[in-house]
Enzyme design. Sequence first.
Site, PDB file in Angstrom:
ATOM      1  N   ASP A  41       2.718  12.105  -6.716  1.00 19.16           N
ATOM      2  CA  ASP A  41       4.059  11.703  -7.145  1.00 19.16           C
ATOM      3  C   ASP A  41       4.125  11.969  -8.653  1.00 19.16           C
ATOM      4  O   ASP A  41       4.514  13.064  -9.087  1.00 19.16           O
ATOM      5  CB  ASP A  41       4.265  10.217  -6.776  1.00 19.16           C
ATOM      6  CG  ASP A  41       5.575   9.611  -7.287  1.00 19.16           C
ATOM      7  OD1 ASP A  41       6.294  10.280  -8.045  1.00 19.16           O
ATOM      8  OD2 ASP A  41       5.881   8.435  -6.965  1.00 19.16           O
ATOM      9  N   GLY A  54      11.689   7.620  -3.760  1.00 20.11           N
ATOM     10  CA  GLY A  54      12.850   6.889  -4.245  1.00 20.11           C
ATOM     11  C   GLY A  54      12.523   6.124  -5.509  1.00 20.11           C
ATOM     12  O   GLY A  54      11.361   5.945  -5.873  1.00 20.11           O
ATOM     13  N   SER A  60       9.368   1.228   1.351  1.00 19.26           N
ATOM     14  CA  SER A  60       8.275   1.039   0.409  1.00 19.26           C
ATOM     15  C   SER A  60       8.179  -0.454   0.096  1.00 19.26           C
ATOM     16  O   SER A  60       9.104  -1.043  -0.457  1.00 19.26           O
ATOM     17  CB  SER A  60       8.571   1.844  -0.869  1.00 19.26           C
ATOM     18  OG  SER A  60       7.650   1.541  -1.875  1.00 19.26           O
ATOM     19  N   GLU A 117      -0.984   7.958  -1.889  1.00 15.60           N
ATOM     20  CA  GLU A 117      -0.111   8.484  -2.939  1.00 15.60           C
ATOM     21  C   GLU A 117      -0.644   8.134  -4.327  1.00 15.60           C
ATOM     22  O   GLU A 117      -0.949   6.976  -4.614  1.00 15.60           O
ATOM     23  CB  GLU A 117       1.301   7.894  -2.738  1.00 15.60           C
ATOM     24  CG  GLU A 117       2.361   8.444  -3.672  1.00 15.60           C
ATOM     25  CD  GLU A 117       3.757   7.884  -3.344  1.00 15.60           C
ATOM     26  OE1 GLU A 117       3.953   7.357  -2.226  1.00 15.60           O
ATOM     27  OE2 GLU A 117       4.634   7.963  -4.221  1.00 15.60           O
ATOM     28  N   LYS A 174       5.295   2.054   3.720  1.00 11.95           N
ATOM     29  CA  LYS A 174       4.381   2.362   2.605  1.00 11.95           C
ATOM     30  C   LYS A 174       4.082   1.051   1.911  1.00 11.95           C
ATOM     31  O   LYS A 174       5.004   0.267   1.654  1.00 11.95           O
ATOM     32  CB  LYS A 174       5.073   3.353   1.675  1.00 11.95           C
ATOM     33  CG  LYS A 174       4.571   3.398   0.243  1.00 11.95           C
ATOM     34  CD  LYS A 174       5.158   4.613  -0.468  1.00 11.95           C
ATOM     35  CE  LYS A 174       5.575   4.296  -1.890  1.00 11.95           C
ATOM     36  NZ  LYS A 174       6.200   5.460  -2.555  1.00 11.95           N
ATOM     37  N   LYS A 214       2.334  -0.793  -1.486  1.00 12.69           N
ATOM     38  CA  LYS A 214       1.826  -0.572  -2.839  1.00 12.69           C
ATOM     39  C   LYS A 214       0.449  -1.215  -2.936  1.00 12.69           C
ATOM     40  O   LYS A 214       0.233  -2.321  -2.420  1.00 12.69           O
ATOM     41  CB  LYS A 214       2.776  -1.228  -3.849  1.00 12.69           C
ATOM     42  CG  LYS A 214       4.138  -0.554  -3.910  1.00 12.69           C
ATOM     43  CD  LYS A 214       4.049   0.796  -4.611  1.00 12.69           C
ATOM     44  CE  LYS A 214       5.432   1.379  -4.869  1.00 12.69           C
ATOM     45  NZ  LYS A 214       5.352   2.664  -5.577  1.00 12.69           N
ATOM     46  N   LYS A 232      10.644  13.772  -5.893  1.00 10.85           N
ATOM     47  CA  LYS A 232      11.715  12.931  -6.436  1.00 10.85           C
ATOM     48  C   LYS A 232      12.487  13.824  -7.388  1.00 10.85           C
ATOM     49  O   LYS A 232      11.960  14.202  -8.441  1.00 10.85           O
ATOM     50  CB  LYS A 232      11.135  11.767  -7.253  1.00 10.85           C
ATOM     51  CG  LYS A 232      10.561  10.635  -6.453  1.00 10.85           C
ATOM     52  CD  LYS A 232      10.065   9.523  -7.365  1.00 10.85           C
ATOM     53  CE  LYS A 232       9.322   8.483  -6.562  1.00 10.85           C
ATOM     54  NZ  LYS A 232       8.582   7.537  -7.420  1.00 10.85           N
ATOM     55  N   ASP A 238       0.496   3.570  -1.836  1.00  7.56           N
ATOM     56  CA  ASP A 238       0.850   4.159  -3.138  1.00  7.56           C
ATOM     57  C   ASP A 238       0.205   3.332  -4.251  1.00  7.56           C
ATOM     58  O   ASP A 238       0.487   2.135  -4.389  1.00  7.56           O
ATOM     59  CB  ASP A 238       2.382   4.160  -3.307  1.00  7.56           C
ATOM     60  CG  ASP A 238       2.840   4.891  -4.564  1.00  7.56           C
ATOM     61  OD1 ASP A 238       1.982   5.392  -5.323  1.00  7.56           O
ATOM     62  OD2 ASP A 238       4.068   4.960  -4.786  1.00  7.56           O
TER      63      ASP A 238
HETATM   64  O1  OSB Z   1       6.067   5.251  -6.932  1.00  8.30           O
HETATM   65  O2  OSB Z   1       7.351   5.710  -5.339  1.00  8.30           O
HETATM   66  C1  OSB Z   1       7.122   5.059  -6.364  1.00  8.30           C
HETATM   67  C2  OSB Z   1       9.970   2.553  -7.018  1.00  8.30           C
HETATM   68  C3  OSB Z   1      10.016   2.564  -8.386  1.00  8.30           C
HETATM   69  C4  OSB Z   1       9.117   3.354  -9.076  1.00  8.30           C
HETATM   70  C5  OSB Z   1       8.162   4.124  -8.387  1.00  8.30           C
HETATM   71  C6  OSB Z   1       8.128   4.116  -7.000  1.00  8.30           C
HETATM   72  C7  OSB Z   1       9.023   3.287  -6.308  1.00  8.30           C
HETATM   73  C8  OSB Z   1       9.027   3.138  -4.859  1.00  8.30           C
HETATM   74  C9  OSB Z   1      10.320   2.670  -4.228  1.00  8.30           C
HETATM   75  O3  OSB Z   1       8.045   3.269  -4.166  1.00  8.30           O
HETATM   76  C10 OSB Z   1      10.905   3.625  -3.282  1.00  8.30           C
HETATM   77  C11 OSB Z   1      12.335   3.264  -2.925  1.00  8.30           C
HETATM   78  O4  OSB Z   1      13.266   3.605  -3.683  1.00  8.30           O
HETATM   79  O5  OSB Z   1      12.519   2.616  -1.896  1.00  8.30           O
HETATM   80 MG    MG Z   2       5.005   6.760  -5.847  1.00 12.10          MG
END
Ligand code: OSB
Ligand code: MG
Length: 369
Positions: free
Chosen positions: A238, A290, A135, A213, A161, A163, A262, A188
């Site tokens: 999510d 994660g 991510s 996402e 992924k 953001k 999660k 995401d």
């Molecule tokens: O939205 O998936 C999410 C990390 C912190 C809070 C929200 C998210 C995330 C990630 C990181 O996308 C995923 C990872 O742990 O590598």
């Molecule tokens: Mg997410």
Amino acid sequence: MKIDFIELRHIRMRLVAPFETSFGVELDRDCIILMLRGGGLIGWGECVAGMSPGYSYETTMTAWHVLTDFFVPAILGSEIVEIEDLRDRLRVFKGHPLARAGLEMALWDLLAQAAGKPLATILGGVREAVPVGVSVGIQKDVDLLVETVGQFIAEGYDRIKIKIKPGRDVGDVRAVRETFPELKLQVDANSAYSIEDAVSIEALDDFDLLLIEQPLAEDDLIDHSKLQARLKTPICLDESILSVRHARQALEIDACRIINIKPARVGGLSEARSIHNLCLESNIPVWCGGMLETGIGRASNLAIASLPGFILPGDISATDRYYVEDIADPPFVLNPDSTIDVPSRPGLGVEVLNDKLDRVTLRREVFGL
Ligand code: OSB
Ligand code: MG
């Protein structure tokens, strides 16, 4: 077994690189590490609530409060035989899934160790290694994003992924897609859009994304359903899915076609497994999200991601993508086929490094009989 000792630590660990999302940027990651003792064994858990209520309303401080004032007293000194015993004791309390999940993880570790089996086996896992991706946070500009994505691909990750947020969406996705035409790519938004400004989400429909996402608000299944009807790309929820009931209702109204599971967000591994089971029966693909976990939380994520319905790559990257030094051993490494091995020793299957844990501890509280 009787739970006779519980320790909580608020820890802070420096990330190898700042992590930026639509709700802010993090340089350090805070969380709570829980230690539970029962039957002469020790179980570890990680509560992923961070310093600000950006992802969830919970923070490290609210989780500390709820754990120390309510959840810990509800279980300390109790005779616990199975996970349901803990869930029964916590049922009178509302909300706070991240706090709940941290405590539940420690109990799963304890019970799996008592059974002499890896957590993955206890949960019903069927895979020895799980497909993973990375991510990637919002970068300073599009060029840096393309370079960063290229570095992760060079390290062996075959699913990326990125953001997104309003103003950093179509341009970012177009640049990555043009540079890497064959890449398994997904985005995401962490709920940064409303149905009114979803035109930029609709514009993402032509980039062959695996999924989009959480584009809209966490408490809004209805508008996600309206948006899904306008998209050919699957929406993946999510933040909106906090329970198996939410999952069922989201699927009933076609608010999403994929679910990010999660365990932390849904109050623990038990609820996560129920959502997995529902999705498996309904032919809905799931994957494990994660929260930048330490080796403790990552071991737990790998265990649940070994269940048969987790067919899409998880946000479970190698240790060195997050931290220079972790608090648990051994570090998780990426295999050449973009998978990570599921721990095979009893319980979570990692060893907590007490000296490293001490060095990152900001606050500690113990509860004994
Ligand atoms: O939205 O998936 C999410 C990390 C912190 C809070 C929200 C998210 C995330 C990630 C990181 O996308 C995923 C990872 O742990 O590598
Ligand atoms: Mg997410």
